[in-house]
Motif scaffolding. Structure first.
Motif, PDB file in Angstrom:
ATOM      1  N   LEU A   1       0.825  -1.206   0.000  1.00 30.61           N
ATOM      2  CA  LEU A   1       0.000   0.000   0.000  1.00 30.61           C
ATOM      3  C   LEU A   1       0.863   1.262   0.000  1.00 30.61           C
ATOM      4  O   LEU A   1       0.618   2.181  -0.780  1.00 30.61           O
ATOM      5  CB  LEU A   1      -0.935   0.009   1.205  1.00 30.61           C
TER       6      LEU A   1
ATOM      7  N   PHE B   1       1.103   4.232  -2.816  1.00 31.87           N
ATOM      8  CA  PHE B   1       0.819   5.627  -2.470  1.00 31.87           C
ATOM      9  C   PHE B   1       1.977   6.557  -2.842  1.00 31.87           C
ATOM     10  O   PHE B   1       1.889   7.762  -2.644  1.00 31.87           O
ATOM     11  CB  PHE B   1       0.553   5.785  -0.970  1.00 31.87           C
TER      12      PHE B   1
ATOM     13  N   ASN C   1      -5.417   3.567   5.156  1.00 34.70           N
ATOM     14  CA  ASN C   1      -6.224   4.350   4.227  1.00 34.70           C
ATOM     15  C   ASN C   1      -5.382   5.512   3.697  1.00 34.70           C
ATOM     16  O   ASN C   1      -4.833   6.284   4.487  1.00 34.70           O
ATOM     17  CB  ASN C   1      -7.475   4.862   4.956  1.00 34.70           C
ATOM     18  N   LYS C   2      -5.312   5.624   2.385  1.00 40.45           N
ATOM     19  CA  LYS C   2      -4.471   6.638   1.739  1.00 40.45           C
ATOM     20  C   LYS C   2      -4.822   8.056   2.183  1.00 40.45           C
ATOM     21  O   LYS C   2      -3.940   8.836   2.555  1.00 40.45           O
ATOM     22  CB  LYS C   2      -4.594   6.509   0.226  1.00 40.45           C
ATOM     23  N   ASP C   3      -6.106   8.418   2.131  1.00 39.72           N
ATOM     24  CA  ASP C   3      -6.511   9.788   2.466  1.00 39.72           C
ATOM     25  C   ASP C   3      -6.190  10.126   3.918  1.00 39.72           C
ATOM     26  O   ASP C   3      -5.711  11.228   4.213  1.00 39.72           O
ATOM     27  CB  ASP C   3      -8.005   9.988   2.202  1.00 39.72           C
TER      28      ASP C   3
END
Length: 128
Positions: free
Chosen positions: A24, A28, A117-119
């Protein structure tokens, strides 16, 4: 994905979670990653680094030391700029950890639930 220059030390004792989080982070745009499976390995990596890590991203439930204690050690020894706890613990427990970090003057940017979570990650790392 644009490259992100942050140097991250990821500490996760579960092999699948370590691999998944690594994938992940790379997706990103983070490519300056160092990994450790426990607090002992993390402290060794931090002490051997020529400069502080921008971010310590660690699980709270490590086999040899709670994540928040690792954050405190790393902070007191100037091994890190900031930290994020990444955990499967309930949200209430994560809020308690954040409050404890604030009381102790630790550079904890926040606590995130797994999976990453990316955000949420970018929101917390924006100041770095």
């Amino acid at each position: 994905m644009r490259r992100n220059p942050l140097r991250i030390l990821l500490v996760e004792d579960h092999p699948f979670q370590l691999l998944a989080t690594q994938c992940l982070l790379k997706s990103f745009g983070f490519d300056q990653l160092t990994f450790a499976e426990n607090a002992e390995q993390a402290i060794r990596s931090m002490s051997q680094s020529h400069e502080p890590f921008d971010l310590l991203l660690c699980d709270q439930c490590l086999p040899d030391l709670p994540g928040l204690e690792l954050v405190e050690i790393a902070s007191r020894r100037h091994f890190i700029v900031g930290a994020i706890i990444l955990s499967g613990l309930p949200q209430g427990e994560l809020l308690c950890l954040a409050a404890q970090a604030l009381q102790r003057g630790l550079p904890l940017l926040g606590c995130l639930s797994k999976p990453l979570n990316k955000d949420e990650l970018f929101r917390l790392t924006a100041p770095l």
